[in-house]
Design a protein around this motif. Structure first.
Motif, PDB file in Angstrom:
ATOM      1  N   ALA A   1      -5.916   3.491  12.015  1.00 28.02           N
ATOM      2  CA  ALA A   1      -5.473   4.853  12.308  1.00 28.02           C
ATOM      3  C   ALA A   1      -4.004   5.058  11.990  1.00 28.02           C
ATOM      4  CB  ALA A   1      -5.746   5.172  13.784  1.00 28.02           C
ATOM      5  N   ASN A   2      -3.160   4.104  12.333  1.00 27.84           N
ATOM      6  CA  ASN A   2      -1.730   4.263  12.088  1.00 27.84           C
ATOM      7  C   ASN A   2      -1.401   4.294  10.599  1.00 27.84           C
ATOM      8  OD1 ASN A   2       0.036   4.147  14.703  1.00 27.84           O
ATOM      9  ND2 ASN A   2      -1.598   2.664  15.045  1.00 27.84           N
ATOM     10  N   LEU A   3      -2.016   3.409   9.830  1.00 33.04           N
ATOM     11  CA  LEU A   3      -1.737   3.395   8.401  1.00 33.04           C
ATOM     12  C   LEU A   3      -2.344   4.601   7.694  1.00 33.04           C
ATOM     13  CD1 LEU A   3      -2.187  -0.389   7.595  1.00 33.04           C
ATOM     14  CD2 LEU A   3      -0.089   0.871   7.997  1.00 33.04           C
ATOM     15  N   THR A   4      -3.544   4.994   8.098  1.00 30.40           N
ATOM     16  CA  THR A   4      -4.177   6.158   7.482  1.00 30.40           C
ATOM     17  C   THR A   4      -3.378   7.425   7.759  1.00 30.40           C
ATOM     18  OG1 THR A   4      -6.353   5.131   7.725  1.00 30.40           O
ATOM     19  CG2 THR A   4      -6.311   7.490   7.329  1.00 30.40           C
ATOM     20  N   ALA A   5      -2.923   7.596   8.986  1.00 30.82           N
ATOM     21  CA  ALA A   5      -2.140   8.789   9.329  1.00 30.82           C
ATOM     22  C   ALA A   5      -0.850   8.845   8.535  1.00 30.82           C
ATOM     23  CB  ALA A   5      -1.847   8.784  10.831  1.00 30.82           C
ATOM     24  N   GLY A   6      -0.166   7.722   8.396  1.00 34.45           N
ATOM     25  CA  GLY A   6       1.076   7.710   7.633  1.00 34.45           C
ATOM     26  C   GLY A   6       0.868   8.043   6.169  1.00 34.45           C
ATOM     27  N   HIS A   7      -0.184   7.465   5.557  1.00 33.61           N
ATOM     28  CA  HIS A   7      -0.459   7.743   4.156  1.00 33.61           C
ATOM     29  C   HIS A   7      -0.825   9.215   3.941  1.00 33.61           C
ATOM     30  CE1 HIS A   7      -0.203   3.498   3.898  1.00 33.61           C
ATOM     31  NE2 HIS A   7      -0.758   3.400   2.702  1.00 33.61           N
ATOM     32  N   LEU A   8      -1.598   9.763   4.857  1.00 32.16           N
ATOM     33  CA  LEU A   8      -1.980  11.172   4.730  1.00 32.16           C
ATOM     34  C   LEU A   8      -0.764  12.092   4.850  1.00 32.16           C
ATOM     35  CD1 LEU A   8      -5.347  11.404   6.705  1.00 32.16           C
ATOM     36  CD2 LEU A   8      -4.995  11.693   4.259  1.00 32.16           C
TER      37      LEU A   8
ATOM     38  N   LEU B   1      12.585  10.322   4.438  1.00 35.35           N
ATOM     39  CA  LEU B   1      12.682   9.801   5.809  1.00 35.35           C
ATOM     40  C   LEU B   1      11.332   9.309   6.308  1.00 35.35           C
ATOM     41  CD1 LEU B   1      15.023  12.515   7.397  1.00 35.35           C
ATOM     42  CD2 LEU B   1      15.639  10.229   6.590  1.00 35.35           C
ATOM     43  N   LEU B   2      10.271  10.036   5.961  1.00 36.02           N
ATOM     44  CA  LEU B   2       8.937   9.618   6.377  1.00 36.02           C
ATOM     45  C   LEU B   2       8.531   8.311   5.692  1.00 36.02           C
ATOM     46  CD1 LEU B   2       6.387  10.256   7.996  1.00 36.02           C
ATOM     47  CD2 LEU B   2       5.568  11.589   6.052  1.00 36.02           C
ATOM     48  N   SER B   3       8.943   8.125   4.457  1.00 38.09           N
ATOM     49  CA  SER B   3       8.629   6.881   3.755  1.00 38.09           C
ATOM     50  C   SER B   3       9.334   5.694   4.407  1.00 38.09           C
ATOM     51  CB  SER B   3       9.044   6.996   2.283  1.00 38.09           C
ATOM     52  OG  SER B   3       8.351   8.042   1.644  1.00 38.09           O
ATOM     53  N   ILE B   4      10.582   5.908   4.829  1.00 33.95           N
ATOM     54  CA  ILE B   4      11.301   4.843   5.542  1.00 33.95           C
ATOM     55  C   ILE B   4      10.599   4.527   6.865  1.00 33.95           C
ATOM     56  CG2 ILE B   4      13.482   4.235   6.642  1.00 33.95           C
ATOM     57  CD1 ILE B   4      14.888   5.985   4.577  1.00 33.95           C
ATOM     58  N   LEU B   5      10.164   5.588   7.558  1.00 35.97           N
ATOM     59  CA  LEU B   5       9.429   5.380   8.804  1.00 35.97           C
ATOM     60  C   LEU B   5       8.122   4.634   8.559  1.00 35.97           C
ATOM     61  CD1 LEU B   5       9.012   5.902  11.840  1.00 35.97           C
ATOM     62  CD2 LEU B   5       7.990   8.112  11.222  1.00 35.97           C
ATOM     63  N   GLU B   6       7.464   4.957   7.459  1.00 35.15           N
ATOM     64  CA  GLU B   6       6.201   4.285   7.148  1.00 35.15           C
ATOM     65  C   GLU B   6       6.419   2.806   6.834  1.00 35.15           C
ATOM     66  OE1 GLU B   6       2.045   4.195   6.764  1.00 35.15           O
ATOM     67  OE2 GLU B   6       3.444   5.627   7.657  1.00 35.15           O
TER      68      GLU B   6
ATOM     69  N   GLY C   1       0.793  -1.220   0.000  1.00 36.95           N
ATOM     70  CA  GLY C   1       0.000   0.000   0.000  1.00 36.95           C
ATOM     71  C   GLY C   1       0.824   1.266   0.000  1.00 36.95           C
ATOM     72  N   ILE C   2       2.122   1.161   0.287  1.00 42.57           N
ATOM     73  CA  ILE C   2       2.987   2.339   0.277  1.00 42.57           C
ATOM     74  C   ILE C   2       3.400   2.705  -1.149  1.00 42.57           C
ATOM     75  CG2 ILE C   2       5.151   3.299   1.188  1.00 42.57           C
ATOM     76  CD1 ILE C   2       4.892   1.464   3.534  1.00 42.57           C
ATOM     77  N   LEU C   3       3.358   1.741  -2.061  1.00 38.23           N
ATOM     78  CA  LEU C   3       3.742   2.012  -3.438  1.00 38.23           C
ATOM     79  C   LEU C   3       2.770   3.003  -4.081  1.00 38.23           C
ATOM     80  CD1 LEU C   3       4.580  -1.620  -4.614  1.00 38.23           C
ATOM     81  CD2 LEU C   3       6.185   0.166  -3.902  1.00 38.23           C
ATOM     82  N   PRO C   4       3.247   3.830  -4.988  1.00 37.46           N
ATOM     83  CA  PRO C   4       2.351   4.788  -5.661  1.00 37.46           C
ATOM     84  C   PRO C   4       1.281   4.071  -6.492  1.00 37.46           C
ATOM     85  CG  PRO C   4       4.662   5.388  -5.974  1.00 37.46           C
ATOM     86  CD  PRO C   4       4.652   4.021  -5.361  1.00 37.46           C
ATOM     87  N   TYR C   5       0.134   4.694  -6.574  1.00 39.68           N
ATOM     88  CA  TYR C   5      -0.987   4.198  -7.375  1.00 39.68           C
ATOM     89  C   TYR C   5      -1.438   2.801  -6.942  1.00 39.68           C
ATOM     90  CZ  TYR C   5       0.665   8.029 -10.290  1.00 39.68           C
ATOM     91  OH  TYR C   5       1.083   9.252 -10.735  1.00 39.68           O
ATOM     92  N   THR C   6      -1.366   2.537  -5.679  1.00 41.14           N
ATOM     93  CA  THR C   6      -1.852   1.276  -5.140  1.00 41.14           C
ATOM     94  C   THR C   6      -2.938   1.538  -4.117  1.00 41.14           C
ATOM     95  OG1 THR C   6      -0.093   1.270  -3.477  1.00 41.14           O
ATOM     96  CG2 THR C   6       0.307   0.047  -5.506  1.00 41.14           C
ATOM     97  N   PHE C   7      -3.658   0.498  -3.784  1.00 40.16           N
ATOM     98  CA  PHE C   7      -4.738   0.592  -2.799  1.00 40.16           C
ATOM     99  C   PHE C   7      -4.365  -0.229  -1.575  1.00 40.16           C
ATOM    100  CE2 PHE C   7      -8.690  -1.082  -0.972  1.00 40.16           C
ATOM    101  CZ  PHE C   7      -9.303   0.115  -0.629  1.00 40.16           C
TER     102      PHE C   7
END
Length: 227
Positions: free
Chosen positions: A163-170, A199-204, A87-93
């Motif tokens: 909540a954790n995944l939604t916050a990171g994606h936002l 850095l945020l992507s690595i954290l995610e 889900g972290i990859l671009p254009y994914t769900f």
């Protein structure tokens, strides 16, 4: 163009097929399956080692009666980690940003641990509702509080993961949007913003794996109380 930051979490349909169905089916084709006709590759060896380490760490404190859950929980952990990382990859769900689906995972697993406890250790299970040494006037209040806390467990499991995944994606989308608009106005600030985004992507990535592990770990703790 996305009209709202929350549009990335909406369920979409392509040619009559909900994309969440494809997202749920995709992880299972990404992992190699051991074959009897050939030797294990490095990837298979690493995969088996990681699963063994996780299973050993998770089930060491659990009664042997609960070890039959090892296959289920290990498979579920791999499934959750894969969904979160893809889900972290671009254009994914990301299916795990949907509270309804997370609750569909949490409620059956929690309910199974409760039913196992009621079936095999009914006295021990009911004893959790009333701490030892409770004053008589407080008994009804504490039983009510412990009952509520018992039924809140699956809600906490589902909400925590969502909540954790939604916050990171936002956060990733907000910072990437800011970096895009700043690149034409203040290139230096945009470059710093891109570093922050990296850095945020690595954290995610770490959050995606940790949240899957925490979900399965809490289920194992509920199981430990019932076996």
């Amino acid at each position: 163009m996305i009209s709202s930051f929350f549009d990335q979490f909406s369920l979409t349909v392509f040619m009559g097929i909900p994309l969440i169905t494809l997202a749920l089916a995709l992880p299972w084709i990404l992992y190699p399956v051991p074959q009897n006709r050939c030797l294990d590759s490095r990837l298979l060896t690493l995969q088996a080692w990681a699963i063994r380490q996780f299973t050993h760490q998770l089930f060491t404190p659990i009664n042997p009666n609960g070890h039959k859950w090892a296959l289920l929980l290990a498979s579920f952990l791999v499934f959750l980690v894969t969904l979160n990382l893809l889900g972290i990859l671009p254009y994914t769900f990301t299916p795990t940003t949907q509270l309804s689906m997370n609750m569909g995972f949490a409620v059956p697993l929690w309910l199974a641990t409760v039913l196992i406890g009621v079936r095999h250790q009914p006295t021990h299970t009911m004893a959790h509702l009333l701490p030892v040494g409770t004053p008589v006037p407080l008994i009804p209040v504490l039983i009510l509080i412990e009952t509520i806390s018992l039924f809140i467990r699956p809600i906490a499991l589902g909400v925590r993961l969502t909540a954790n995944l939604t916050a990171g994606h936002l956060l990733i989308q907000l910072i990437s949007t800011a970096a895009f608009y700043l690149c034409f106005i203040m290139p230096a600030i945009s470059a710093l913003t891109m570093i922050l985004l990296l850095l945020l992507s690595i954290l995610e990535l770490a959050v995606a794996m940790i949240q899957a592990y925490v979900f399965v770990l809490l289920v194992s703790l509920y199981l430990q109380e019932s076996v």
